[in-house]
Write an enzyme that holds these catalytic residues in place. Structure first.
Site, mmCIF file in Angstrom:
data_model
loop_
_atom_site.group_PDB
_atom_site.id
_atom_site.type_symbol
_atom_site.label_atom_id
_atom_site.label_comp_id
_atom_site.label_asym_id
_atom_site.label_seq_id
_atom_site.Cartn_x
_atom_site.Cartn_y
_atom_site.Cartn_z
ATOM 1 N N SER A 233 0.841 -1.188 0.000
ATOM 2 C CA SER A 233 0.000 0.000 0.000
ATOM 3 C C SER A 233 0.885 1.249 0.000
ATOM 4 O O SER A 233 1.797 1.372 -0.809
ATOM 5 C CB SER A 233 -0.950 -0.043 1.208
ATOM 6 O OG SER A 233 -1.906 0.990 1.160
ATOM 7 N N ASP A 459 -8.039 -3.374 -7.610
ATOM 8 C CA ASP A 459 -7.763 -2.824 -6.285
ATOM 9 C C ASP A 459 -8.138 -1.341 -6.264
ATOM 10 O O ASP A 459 -7.545 -0.530 -6.974
ATOM 11 C CB ASP A 459 -6.274 -3.012 -5.965
ATOM 12 C CG ASP A 459 -5.892 -2.592 -4.564
ATOM 13 O OD1 ASP A 459 -6.693 -1.906 -3.902
ATOM 14 O OD2 ASP A 459 -4.782 -2.953 -4.138
ATOM 15 N N HIS A 488 -6.560 -5.680 -1.571
ATOM 16 C CA HIS A 488 -5.436 -4.757 -1.409
ATOM 17 C C HIS A 488 -4.346 -5.445 -0.609
ATOM 18 O O HIS A 488 -4.505 -5.722 0.577
ATOM 19 C CB HIS A 488 -5.926 -3.503 -0.692
ATOM 20 C CG HIS A 488 -4.933 -2.392 -0.647
ATOM 21 N ND1 HIS A 488 -4.396 -1.828 -1.781
ATOM 22 C CD2 HIS A 488 -4.376 -1.719 0.398
ATOM 23 C CE1 HIS A 488 -3.559 -0.849 -1.449
ATOM 24 N NE2 HIS A 488 -3.530 -0.780 -0.127
#
Length: 532
Positions: A233, A459, A488
């Site tokens: 991320s 995503d 994710h």
């Protein structure tokens, strides 16, 4: 938002060996004060090392983790000025255990993992080695995590009294009234003011560029000549900045579900992109629930599921479930479902049960508990650290007018997450102090060892266009795409195809010869619901 065309698959996965990167070097002549300060701090950390021992009691970490601290300058332009301590955690590679059947696996040093955020602590990260998918990697590497600056216990930030941080039930309109907007704007101004009042001038030094410099000092303290790193991320933005600042210090890097690093998109534009992408992900959730109408009885089409959700939201506005779950908490629970498919059966079950008279599953999944002081303090600290980093990283539109104009337009086609994201980031509109200018992350051929990029095609938190942007900017990177899925963070998950590429790279330094894709994980199975 997401690119529709994938690069060709690698077929039989022809693999190539990586070449070694040159050893770390001192800053070149003409380097910035921050670069010189980082070299000074790294040299000190290399000499001091890390004295690992018991982890802080307040963090409630298991005994298998060992913790230590690394000292870094608050301001890298002044390496002899104020210092702060970062807490680092580690689990030793299992090849060191003579009773382990895999003890013959050669050690490869430390693998540092940053799980995202900003504002997310990584002290628990090394525990991933207990999962079956990670055991071969855990055999070869010391797994290392750390709490970035601002995240407890690493010089923690705070922007308000934690007792008032956890929200009770409140509305979540897709078309907010002028009165509601005024209320949220006042809250954002007060929050931004609180951040500065509680931290003072030091607040300007909590940003991603300093986090990348901190990472190089941690590398040095671990005794690693080159860094092996995996970011997930927003941890990928940290990795991208590190690659830009310290390319000769890189051994291997994995970018899992990366954020778009383009300077013009860092901050506000990425926020809008994610809000739009979540609308498609919300439709994915509704389509899945509709396919299992025999279980949940929420409707056989996405539109019918939306109406069931809207009915629940309206009821919660009149009478919050358990006194803690209002429309905002309901939306937050389903936003979580946009991050990971694993939530889908649970959220559908809770919504179905609530509409049939049983609010308890929804209260269990979405309820807030302000009476839990430790949890409230942790949540407040995480939000303060996130806000500081995001607001300091780039220039955001000042005041509310631009936000209101852009979000009103966007919410017409993407109503689900747009305004929730605005309220979460609006303190940046009232942020004081200098902002960082996002660097133009870009590496040319041979400047960086080959790196691995992992991404799920749908995503929402890492829109695929941004993934491709990072991939283009890092010369020699190879992209592995999980097709038609949107969870994710896919490395070390249930997809054996993805994990095979990850292991080949981390354990043997091998990458696919070219960009490739994996068929994707199966969709979740429904849990028994009230209608089954």
């Amino acid at each position: 938002m997401r690119a529709a065309v994938l690069l060709p698959a690698a077929g039989s996965l022809l693999l190539t060996a990586l070449t070694a990167a040159p050893a770390p070097t001192a800053p070149a002549a003409g380097a910035t004060a921050e670069a010189r300060g980082t070299a000074v701090a790294a040299a000190r950390a290399a000499a001091a090392g890390i004295a690992f021992g018991r982890c802080p009691k307040a963090e409630d970490l298991p005994g298998s983790l060992r913790c230590g601290t690394v000292t870094v300058p608050l301001d890298y332009a002044r390496p002899d000025g104020r210092q702060i301590e970062l807490t680092v955690s580690r689990v030793r590679a299992t090849h060191r255990d003579p009773h382990n059947a895999r003890h013959k696996v050669p050690g490869q040093g430390a693998l540092v993992h940053q799980p995202g955020g900003p504002g997310t602590g990584g002290l628990y990260g090394p525990l991933i080695g207990m999962m079956p998918q990670w055991q071969r990697i855990a055999a070869a590497y010391d797994l290392v995590g750390y709490a970035p600056r601002g995240v407890a216990p690493s010089a923690p930030l705070s922007c308000q009294d934690p007792k008032g941080f956890v929200e009770g039930p409140r509305p979540a309109p897709t078309r907010p009234s002028a009165a509601f907007e005024r209320e949220r704007v006042a809250e954002a101004e007060a929050y931004a003011r609180g951040c500065h009042e509680r931290t003072g001038n030091a607040l300007r030094h909590y940003h991603s560029l300093n986090n990348a410099r901190d990472l190089d000092v941690v590398r040095a303290a671990l005794g690693e000549p080159r860094l092996t790193f995996m970011g997930t991320s927003d941890g990928t933005y940290l990795g991208a900045l590190y690659a830009e600042l310290f390319p000769s210090h890189v051994r291997r890097m994995v970018f899992d579900s990366p954020a778009d690093p383009a300077p013009e998109r860092v901050g506000y534009r990425n926020l809008l992109d994610r809000s739009e992408a979540f609308e498609g992900r919300w439709r994915d959730v509704r389509e899945w629930i509709a396919r299992h109408d025999d279980v949940y009885r929420l409707g056989g089409t996405p539109g019918q599921v939306q109406r069931a959700y809207d009915t629940a939201s309206a009821r919660l506005a009149r009478r919050p479930a358990g006194g803690t779950v209002g429309p905002a908490q309901l939306r937050g629970a389903f936003l979580d479902a946009g991050y990971d498919d694993v939530y889908w059966p649970y959220r559908a079950e809770a919504l179905s049960a609530y509409l049939r008279g049983d609010p308890q599953p929804l209260v269990d999944q979405a309820g807030t508990h302000p009476e839990e002081e430790d949890a409230a303090a942790e949540a407040e600290n995480a939000d303060a650290a996130r806000t500081a980093v995001e607001c300091n990283d780039a220039a955001w539109p000042a005041g509310f007018a631009t936000w209101d104009r852009d979000s009103t337009r966007l919410a017409r086609r993407a109503p689900f997450a747009t305004w929730s994201n605005v309220w979460a980031h609006l303190p940046c509109a009232f942020w004081r102090g200098p902002r960082q200018r996002p660097p133009d992350v870009r590496t040319g051929p041979g400047e960086l060892p080959p790196t691995l990029v992992l991404a799920a095609e749908r995503d929402a938190a890492a829109p695929y266009d941004g993934v491709l942007e990072l991939h283009r900017r890092l010369s020699g990177s190879v992209l592995v795409t999980e097709r038609d899925t949107g969870t994710h963070g896919i490395g070390g998950g249930p997809d054996a195809c993805v994990n095979g590429r990850l292991e080949a790279y981390l354990l043997e330094g091998r990458l696919p010869e070219r960009d490739t894709s994996c068929a994707g994980r199966p969709e979740p199975r429904p849990r028994p619901g009230p209608g089954s």
